[in-house]
Write a protein that holds these residues in place. Structure first.
Motif, PDB file in Angstrom:
ATOM      1  N   LEU A  96      31.756  -4.043  -4.780  1.00  0.00           N
ATOM      2  CA  LEU A  96      31.434  -5.230  -3.989  1.00  0.00           C
ATOM      3  C   LEU A  96      31.652  -6.510  -4.792  1.00  0.00           C
ATOM      4  O   LEU A  96      32.206  -7.495  -4.270  1.00  0.00           O
ATOM      5  N   VAL A  97      31.233  -6.520  -6.053  1.00  0.00           N
ATOM      6  CA  VAL A  97      31.434  -7.710  -6.886  1.00  0.00           C
ATOM      7  C   VAL A  97      32.924  -7.950  -7.120  1.00  0.00           C
ATOM      8  O   VAL A  97      33.407  -9.098  -7.094  1.00  0.00           O
ATOM      9  N   LEU A 133      37.803 -16.508   0.480  1.00  0.00           N
ATOM     10  CA  LEU A 133      36.409 -16.967   0.509  1.00  0.00           C
ATOM     11  C   LEU A 133      36.347 -18.314  -0.182  1.00  0.00           C
ATOM     12  O   LEU A 133      36.366 -18.402  -1.420  1.00  0.00           O
ATOM     13  N   ASP A 178      26.910 -21.929  -5.933  1.00  0.00           N
ATOM     14  CA  ASP A 178      26.733 -21.132  -7.143  1.00  0.00           C
ATOM     15  C   ASP A 178      25.284 -21.179  -7.611  1.00  0.00           C
ATOM     16  O   ASP A 178      24.700 -20.146  -7.969  1.00  0.00           O
ATOM     17  N   VAL A 219      23.047 -19.136  -5.251  1.00  0.00           N
ATOM     18  CA  VAL A 219      23.134 -17.698  -5.535  1.00  0.00           C
ATOM     19  C   VAL A 219      22.369 -17.352  -6.809  1.00  0.00           C
ATOM     20  O   VAL A 219      21.708 -16.310  -6.887  1.00  0.00           O
ATOM     21  N   ALA A 271      38.317 -11.947  -3.333  1.00  0.00           N
ATOM     22  CA  ALA A 271      38.365 -12.827  -2.164  1.00  0.00           C
ATOM     23  C   ALA A 271      38.258 -14.291  -2.569  1.00  0.00           C
ATOM     24  O   ALA A 271      38.902 -15.166  -1.970  1.00  0.00           O
ATOM     25  N   SER A 272      37.470 -14.573  -3.592  1.00  0.00           N
ATOM     26  CA  SER A 272      37.338 -15.951  -4.066  1.00  0.00           C
ATOM     27  C   SER A 272      38.607 -16.413  -4.769  1.00  0.00           C
ATOM     28  O   SER A 272      39.048 -17.565  -4.616  1.00  0.00           O
ATOM     29  N   LEU A 316      30.952 -19.724  -0.442  1.00  0.00           N
ATOM     30  CA  LEU A 316      30.309 -18.875  -1.447  1.00  0.00           C
ATOM     31  C   LEU A 316      31.137 -18.938  -2.719  1.00  0.00           C
ATOM     32  O   LEU A 316      32.339 -18.652  -2.703  1.00  0.00           O
ATOM     33  N   ALA A 355      32.531 -18.006  -6.501  1.00  0.00           N
ATOM     34  CA  ALA A 355      32.974 -16.750  -7.110  1.00  0.00           C
ATOM     35  C   ALA A 355      31.923 -16.229  -8.085  1.00  0.00           C
ATOM     36  O   ALA A 355      31.128 -16.997  -8.636  1.00  0.00           O
ATOM     37  N   PRO A 356      31.907 -14.914  -8.317  1.00  0.00           N
ATOM     38  CA  PRO A 356      30.924 -14.351  -9.260  1.00  0.00           C
ATOM     39  C   PRO A 356      31.005 -14.978 -10.646  1.00  0.00           C
ATOM     40  O   PRO A 356      29.971 -15.204 -11.286  1.00  0.00           O
ATOM     41  N   TRP A 365      34.355  -9.376  -4.013  1.00  0.00           N
ATOM     42  CA  TRP A 365      33.904 -10.772  -3.914  1.00  0.00           C
ATOM     43  C   TRP A 365      34.760 -11.672  -4.796  1.00  0.00           C
ATOM     44  O   TRP A 365      35.219 -12.733  -4.371  1.00  0.00           O
ATOM     45  N   GLN A 366      34.998 -11.240  -6.051  1.00  0.00           N
ATOM     46  CA  GLN A 366      35.820 -12.029  -6.968  1.00  0.00           C
ATOM     47  C   GLN A 366      37.263 -12.134  -6.475  1.00  0.00           C
ATOM     48  O   GLN A 366      37.873 -13.213  -6.535  1.00  0.00           O
TER      49      GLN A 366
END
Length: 277
Positions: free
Chosen positions: A43-44, A56, A244, A247, A50-51, A61, A63-64, A47-48
């Motif tokens: 998932l992380v 994203l 950021d 989160v 997509a960012s 949202l 990025a991680p 997420w990264q």
């Protein structure tokens, strides 16, 4: 003579194994624990990805890696530490008040029919009220200072503890209570040596639920008229579209909730060791 679950029965010990230990069990348990990390890592990574590809956008949202960098910056400047200390203090004060109230009310309602008739109806009515609906009334009563936030946390702690302590006392083993009465135990001795130990497992379940609700209540309280704490940090970041930082605050809330839950689980294992075969 004493009623106690410790040492009443002596279990026959199994003969000790003479062969070498089986080394396959530890790797198997490690494989199970490692498998639990697969989905969070995926998932992380998604997420990264997509960012990084722009799917994203950062205003929706961050990025991680951006979140991690912001967490280090907030920790370095001391802003995150100060917010952490303020929020922890609010939870500690609210928990102390709510735990005492919940346990005492649960004992009164659990031990007495009159106590249950007088205590249980208002508690059941109050526990169904949403936190957000109580905030305007609490602001009128206590103002916008610390009292409103502490009272919200205390309510979140008190209700689960009350329900579980009350249920634990009501479901105590009637045979042990009758045996204690036959042995001449006074009412106080029956309560201390039989009823309360029997209700302890249920009470610890309520403690875990209470701590979870304490953090939820704090989030609600700190997002309304807060001038310090993690909720204030999140609200301030929202005004400047700093997802950021938002989160980071949510992650700290989650870590605190998991840490307190792990602490109660450790206490549960130690306190209930007498239940082990």
């Amino acid at each position: 003579m004493s009623i106690s679950t410790t040492g009443v029965l002596t279990r026959a010990r199994k003969p000790e194994a003479t062969g070498p230990p089986r080394p396959a069990q530890r790797p198997a348990s490690r494989r199970v624990s490692l498998r639990r990390w697969i989905s969070p890592v995926v998932l992380v990574a998604a997420w990264q990805l997509a960012s990084s590809t722009g799917v994203l956008p950062p205003e929706k949202l961050s990025a991680p890696w951006t979140v991690l960098t912001s967490a280090f910056d907030l920790a370095r400047t001391g802003e995150l530490g100060n917010a952490f200390v303020v929020s922890l203090g609010r939870v500690g004060a609210g928990f102390a008040i709510g735990a005492v109230a919940g346990v005492l009310l649960g004992i009164v309602a659990g031990l007495s029919r009159w106590g249950e008739a007088l205590v249980d109806p208002p508690v059941q009515m109050l526990r169904t009220l949403p936190f957000l609906g109580l905030i305007p009334l609490f602001i009128l009563w206590f103002g916008i200072g610390e009292e409103t936030k502490i009272v919200l946390v205390a309510l979140g702690v008190a209700f689960p503890l009350y329900l579980n302590v009350h249920s634990g006392i009501r479901t105590a083993d009637a045979r042990l209570v009758e045996a204690a009465r036959a042995l001449g135990f006074t009412r106080g001795e029956r309560l201390w040596h039989v009823i309360l130990p029997g209700a302890l497992p249920q009470a610890l379940v309520g403690l875990r639920q209470s701590l979870g609700l304490a953090w939820l209540a704090l989030i609600v309280g700190e997002t309304v008229n807060a001038d310090a704490g993690l909720g204030y940090l999140i609200n301030n970041a929202r005004e400047f579209l700093r997802t950021d930082v938002v989160v980071v605050g949510l992650i700290v809330y989650a870590i605190l909730g998991l840490a307190t839950d792990a602490l109660v689980r450790l206490l549960e294992r130690r306190a209930l060791r007498w239940l082990a075969p």
